[in-house]
Write a protein that holds these residues in place. Structure first.
Motif, mmCIF file in Angstrom:
data_model
loop_
_atom_site.group_PDB
_atom_site.id
_atom_site.type_symbol
_atom_site.label_atom_id
_atom_site.label_comp_id
_atom_site.label_asym_id
_atom_site.label_seq_id
_atom_site.Cartn_x
_atom_site.Cartn_y
_atom_site.Cartn_z
ATOM 1 N N PRO A 1 32.167 -19.031 29.677
ATOM 2 C CA PRO A 1 30.704 -18.917 29.680
ATOM 3 C C PRO A 1 30.068 -19.737 30.798
ATOM 4 O O PRO A 1 30.690 -20.630 31.352
ATOM 5 C CB PRO A 1 30.307 -19.479 28.312
ATOM 6 N N LEU A 2 28.898 -19.245 31.115
ATOM 7 C CA LEU A 2 28.078 -20.018 32.050
ATOM 8 C C LEU A 2 27.254 -21.003 31.200
ATOM 9 O O LEU A 2 26.636 -20.586 30.220
ATOM 10 C CB LEU A 2 27.162 -19.060 32.828
ATOM 11 N N VAL A 3 27.327 -22.257 31.631
ATOM 12 C CA VAL A 3 26.696 -23.282 30.795
ATOM 13 C C VAL A 3 25.375 -23.738 31.404
ATOM 14 O O VAL A 3 25.312 -24.089 32.574
ATOM 15 C CB VAL A 3 27.631 -24.516 30.654
ATOM 16 N N LYS B 1 28.773 -10.951 33.378
ATOM 17 C CA LYS B 1 29.680 -10.706 32.250
ATOM 18 C C LYS B 1 30.089 -11.989 31.509
ATOM 19 O O LYS B 1 30.955 -11.964 30.651
ATOM 20 C CB LYS B 1 30.963 -9.975 32.724
ATOM 21 N N ARG B 2 29.511 -13.041 31.937
ATOM 22 C CA ARG B 2 29.841 -14.266 31.211
ATOM 23 C C ARG B 2 28.732 -14.553 30.198
ATOM 24 O O ARG B 2 27.558 -14.404 30.495
ATOM 25 C CB ARG B 2 29.900 -15.481 32.177
ATOM 26 N N PRO B 3 29.178 -14.924 29.051
ATOM 27 C CA PRO B 3 28.141 -15.325 28.079
ATOM 28 C C PRO B 3 27.469 -16.629 28.554
ATOM 29 O O PRO B 3 28.054 -17.375 29.344
ATOM 30 C CB PRO B 3 28.944 -15.556 26.788
ATOM 31 N N ILE B 4 26.298 -16.820 28.130
ATOM 32 C CA ILE B 4 25.547 -18.015 28.530
ATOM 33 C C ILE B 4 25.377 -18.922 27.297
ATOM 34 O O ILE B 4 24.977 -18.449 26.232
ATOM 35 C CB ILE B 4 24.174 -17.633 29.081
ATOM 36 N N ILE B 5 25.743 -20.146 27.513
ATOM 37 C CA ILE B 5 25.524 -21.096 26.390
ATOM 38 C C ILE B 5 24.647 -22.252 26.857
ATOM 39 O O ILE B 5 24.572 -22.528 28.053
ATOM 40 C CB ILE B 5 26.863 -21.642 25.837
#
Lengths: 192, 792
Positions: free
Chosen positions: A67-69, A93-97
């Motif tokens: 994920p992208l933080v 396509k990366r989840p974001i947290i």
């Protein structure tokens, strides 16, 4: 089919957010903690948007699915709103947290780091620690910007504008989209 | 002007321009149709592209809500003048900013307040649609763009202008090109047309169209020129045919018709050898009749000189004499004797064209040339036509000849009839005159005879004179006799007796003295008569009188041939068993034609003086004597006429005359004659022999006298009657006497000679015939013959 599916998906989420927003407005008391002022709501969205307009090197991630933080160092002015903004969203396509950091070490693992005004006193330390790391440092204080923060929110006449320190960005391994650059004020911060 | 009536040049240009124009129009129409169909599509794509670019550029402004930047981005659309409106909507669908007024939510009324479905659509006057604004797969908003369709009409206006300009330039170029190029086609055709016009107007077939280029037009020009060549050639052939036909039409004899034809062929066609042969179907061969002047030498080499024959059989000429033309393109390939000769003389091509009249071939025209296949179809056709014409002319010449011959025959027989009529009249007249003369000299003859016989005491001189009188009387009688011969029919079978030709000649010399001695002397010229007579010439079988007559004619002709004088030579000699009697003169002589024709009856060179019968008579006499008449003559040198007699078989025996038979004396004789003088002389002379003579001066009185004497028992023993008497002639007298007394002999005396008596036979009821003037000896012989018993 894909397009329609995407659009239908987009419309659904849009409707959901509008519903949440409307509900939050209608019951301010119940969601007092999760409802910061309008200015910070916009800024939260902006933080999220950076994920769209900035490119990180692959080395910034442990893997393709990582994920992208979005980190918040110091006092969180967005409350839970930030989480709402990034929920379900993806960047490349990366989840974001969202990660709320207390220590500088924690901040090193973030990709977008909002340095809260509360951290201004140790701004130099923070920036020095993050120097040459693929972390987009964002703040809302002139101080941060002056010390080598990359992006700064500036409020002018009720509108929030962006200032981007090109020197700082170029010093890191980040690439900022020209689309973003054309919106921002890219004047270099005055040297102390 | 109707298209059909336009001039060729205009027509060609019109065709080319119309073609160019229609191609241009079609191209333009196709282009416009294509553009119309594709332009909307391309406009759609263009607008989508613009929208996609603007949308892509708008991601950040939507993401960061930067209206100013958004406005700037939309304002960039000004560069595209056809874009009339544009708007950006944020993620929630709110109007974010608009173009061209740049307002926000409550912007231009025409901009949709909410974004509709993505994509672009045409309506009546606009193309508009929505383009999503997406960044990294995240939809950030929507772009709305609207374009008017003026671009289409503008585009078409531009295309129209360009197409018009291109079409104009192309059309101008086509015009210039066609102007230049049509000459390529029209010039040769115009040149042809001009030539054709000249040919038809001036009738000058010698002009030729100029050839331009090698294409079909060049070939057309060539064909046209070839056609002109052919026409010219044909014309010249026609002219030649015409000329020959006219030339031979003027000839009326076959020979010159042929000669003209072969001559013209040699000179004008021309041919190397030309001849005409006559064809006789019965003989199965051709006879060369005419050979062209230039072919004579060749013809002799070939054995085809005039009068030579060429066999039809074996020379494959059957087809020709059956009426078909034969053409041997190369005679070397025909193994014929006739052809071999031609090949040997270098003549390789031969045409044999039959001459046909009334459906049958009567001749063949032969023409030959040296090169192989030397006669074109035109030449052969020409020869065929010429043969037809020549055949016609020859046939006409033949008909003309036949007509001429018939006319000549008719004229000749007319002349003969007229001549006969004239001679008949002359003969009758001569006969009358002879009768009168004979009657007139009868007394003289009888008295002279009587005196010479009875008067013994006459002086010698008187006797000589009387004898001369007797000779003269004989000559008169002979002359009268000759005169009678003109009309007298020939006694068919007079017996031939041995005759002394020399004596005949002497007599003729004497008889014709007047012609050769007296008359020429009066005119101051001299004719010498020479005799070269063979002594002891054997006699010939003949009739003396006729021989004398024939010789007289030859004499007279000889004199006539020497109007300026000359020598007449009479010659007799024996050659083998023949006796030649020649009459030669040194006169004008005869040319060939005259020599050939001189024996024809009525052929005369003497004009009105001649009857044309003299030599014909001589010829007749010669025929009757089995003699030959030889004529040798040379113009200017003289003529020799030779009678060649066969020698007499029995030699002439000059037997002394037997003593004349003595009639019985003292006969009672009745003499009947209408001429009293004659009756009186007869009575006196007969009485002198001792007979009792009674005379009657007419037929009827004679008959009466005889009857009465018979009744009175003193009948006449013999009756002597004249033939020609008025009312009752000698024949009637003889008949009456025989009726009364068949046994009484009747002696008929005639002054007409025997011409009036039929066929020389003894007339009915007549026992003896005597001609006037009678001689005593004849009278006594006749009386003696009537009483043969007394003679013994």
């Amino acid at each position: 089919m894909r397009a329609r599916g995407y659009m239908a998906d987009g419309a659904l989420r849009l409707a959901a957010k509008i519903l949440i927003l409307a509900w939050a407005c209608a019951c301010p008391g119940a969601w007092a903690q999760a409802a910061p002022d309008k200015e910070h709501r916009v800024k939260a969205v902006f933080l999220f948007n950076f994920a769209q307009f900035v490119q990180w090197p692959d080395s910034a991630f442990a893997g393709p699915e990582e994920p992208l933080v979005v980190g918040i160092l110091g006092t969180d002015p967005f409350d839970a709103y930030m989480d709402e903004v990034v929920r379900g969203e993806k960047a490349n396509k990366r989840p974001i947290i969202v990660k709320r950091c207390r220590k500088i070490e924690e901040a090193k693992a973030c990709h977008v780091l909002f340095v809260s005004n509360s951290e201004m006193p140790r701004v130099e330390t923070i920036l020095a620690a993050l120097k040459s790391r693929p972390v987009l440092t964002v703040g809302e204080s002139e101080i941060l910007y002056r010390h080598g923060g990359m992006v700064s929110f500036v409020t002018e006449g009720g509108r929030i504008r962006l200032k981007i320190n090109l020197e700082a960005v170029q010093g890191s391994s980040l690439t900022v989209s020209s689309k973003l650059l054309r919106l921002a004020d890219v004047t270099a911060p005055p040297r102390d | 002007m109707a298209f059909e009536n336009m001039r060729l040049r205009q027509r060609l240009m019109a065709i080319m321009l119309m073609t160019s124009a229609s191609v241009l129009l079609l191209t333009c129409a196709g282009f416009f149709a294509y553009e119309f169909l594709t332009f909307r599509h391309s406009m759609h794509r263009q607008l989508s592209t613009i929208a996609a670019i603007v949308a892509d550029n708008s991601t950040a402004v939507l993401a960061f809500k930067d209206r100013g930047a958004a406005r700037e981005i939309l304002f960039a659309l000004k560069a595209e003048p056809h874009i009339t409106e544009a708007a950006l909507y944020d993620e929630e669908g709110h109007l974010f900013t608009t173009f061209p007024d740049g307002n926000g939510a409550e912007g231009a009324a025409s901009v949709p307040l909410l974004p509709a479905a993505d994509g672009f659509r045409f309506d009546e006057s606009h193309l508009s649609g929505f383009q999503p604004v997406i960044q990294n797969g995240k939809r950030l908003g929507t772009l709305y763009v609207q374009s008017d369709l003026k671009a289409v009409s503008e585009r078409f206006r531009l295309y129209g202008a360009v197409a018009g300009l291109v079409a104009g330039v192309a059309f101008l170029l086509a015009y210039l090109l066609s102007r230049a190029l049509q000459r390529q086609i029209s010039m040769p055709i115009m040149a042809l047309a001009e030539t054709a016009r000249m040919v038809s107007q001036r009738r000058d077939y010698s002009v030729r169209a100029r050839r331009i280029g090698d294409g079909e037009l060049g070939m057309l020009t060539d064909s046209f020129n070839q056609m002109l060549n052919r026409v010219q050639e044909q014309l010249s052939r026609m002219e030649l045919l015409n000329q020959i036909t006219r030339a031979i039409g003027e000839r009326l004899d076959l020979f010159s018709v042929y000669q003209v034809m072969v001559g013209a062929l040699e000179d004008n066609l021309p041919v190397d050898f030309a001849c005409v042969c006559r064809y006789e179907a019965s003989a199965g061969k051709l006879t060369v009749t005419s050979v062209g002047g230039k072919s004579i030498a060749l013809a002799s080499d070939l054995g085809m000189q005039p009068h030579a024959s060429v066999e039809v059989e074996g020379n494959s000429l059957e087809k020709c004499v059956q009426g078909s033309m034969i053409y041997e393109a190369d005679v070397a390939e025909t193994k014929l004797p006739f052809a071999e000769g031609l090949v040997a003389r270098g003549l390789r091509t031969v045409v044999l064209s039959p001459l046909i009249a009334e459906g049958s071939v009567f001749g063949v025209l032969i023409a030959a040339r040296r090169p192989v296949d030397g006669f074109s179809g035109l030449d052969r056709e020409f020869l065929r036509q010429l043969s037809d014409h020549a055949a016609l002319a020859a046939h006409q010449a033949h008909l003309y000849g036949a007509l001429q011959q018939a006319y000549e025959d008719l004229r000749r027989s007319q002349r003969a009839v007229m001549e006969q009529e004239r001679l008949r009249a002359l003969g009758q007249m001569a006969s009358g005159i002879a009768h009168d003369i004979n009657n007139a000299i009868s007394p003289a003859a009888l008295y002279t005879d009587s005196i010479l016989e009875r008067e013994t005491n006459l002086s010698r001189k008187s006797r000589e004179q009387l004898q001369t009188i007797a000779h003269a009387i004989e000559d008169v009688a002979a002359t009268v006799g000759r005169m009678r011969e003109f009309s007298r029919k020939r006694e068919s079978a007079r017996a031939l007796v041995p005759v002394q030709a020399n004596r005949c000649l002497q007599q003729v010399i004497e008889l014709t003295r007047a012609r050769w001695y007296d008359t020429p002397q009066q005119r101051g010229m001299v004719i010498k008569v020479k005799t070269e007579l063979e002594a002891n010439l054997p006699p010939v079988m003949g009739i003396e009188g006729e021989m004398r007559e024939a010789l007289t004619n030859l004499f007279l002709n000889a004199f006539d041939a020497m109007p300026e004088g000359g020598t007449l030579t009479l010659r007799t000699r024996t050659v083998a068993d023949q006796v030649h009697v020649e009459v030669s003169d040194t006169g004008s002589g005869m040319d060939e034609e005259t020599r050939l024709r001189c024996l024809e009856p009525f052929y005369s060179t003497k004009g009105e003086r001649g009857t044309g019968l003299g030599l014909a008579m001589v010829y007749g006499v010669a025929e009757r004597h089995g003699a030959e008449l030889v004529i040798e003559s040379e113009p200017g040198k003289g003529t020799t006429m030779r009678l060649v007699f066969p020698m007499a078989k029995e030699a002439l025996v000059e037997t002394p005359a037997p003593p004349p038979p003595q009639p019985p004396s003292s006969l009672r004789i009745l003499v009947v004659d209408d001429d009293p003088m004659v009756a009186k002389v007869l009575k006196e002379t007969i009485s002198a022999d001792g007979h009792a003579v009674t005379t009657a001066n007419g037929g009827q009185s004679g008959i009466d006298a005889f009857i009465s004497a018979l009744r009175s028992n003193a009948p006449f023993a013999v009756v002597l009657t004249d033939l020609g008497m008025p009312y009752v002639d000698g024949r009637q007298v003889a008949k009456a006497i025989k009726d009364a007394s068949p046994g009484t002999p009747v002696i008929l005396l005639t002054g007409w000679g025997q011409s009036l008596l039929e066929d020389g036979e003894m007339p009915a009821n007549v026992d003896r015939l005597l001609s006037k003037p009678p001689k005593m000896a004849d009278l006594r012989q006749a009386l003696a013959a009537c009483f043969p018993q007394h003679a013994r």
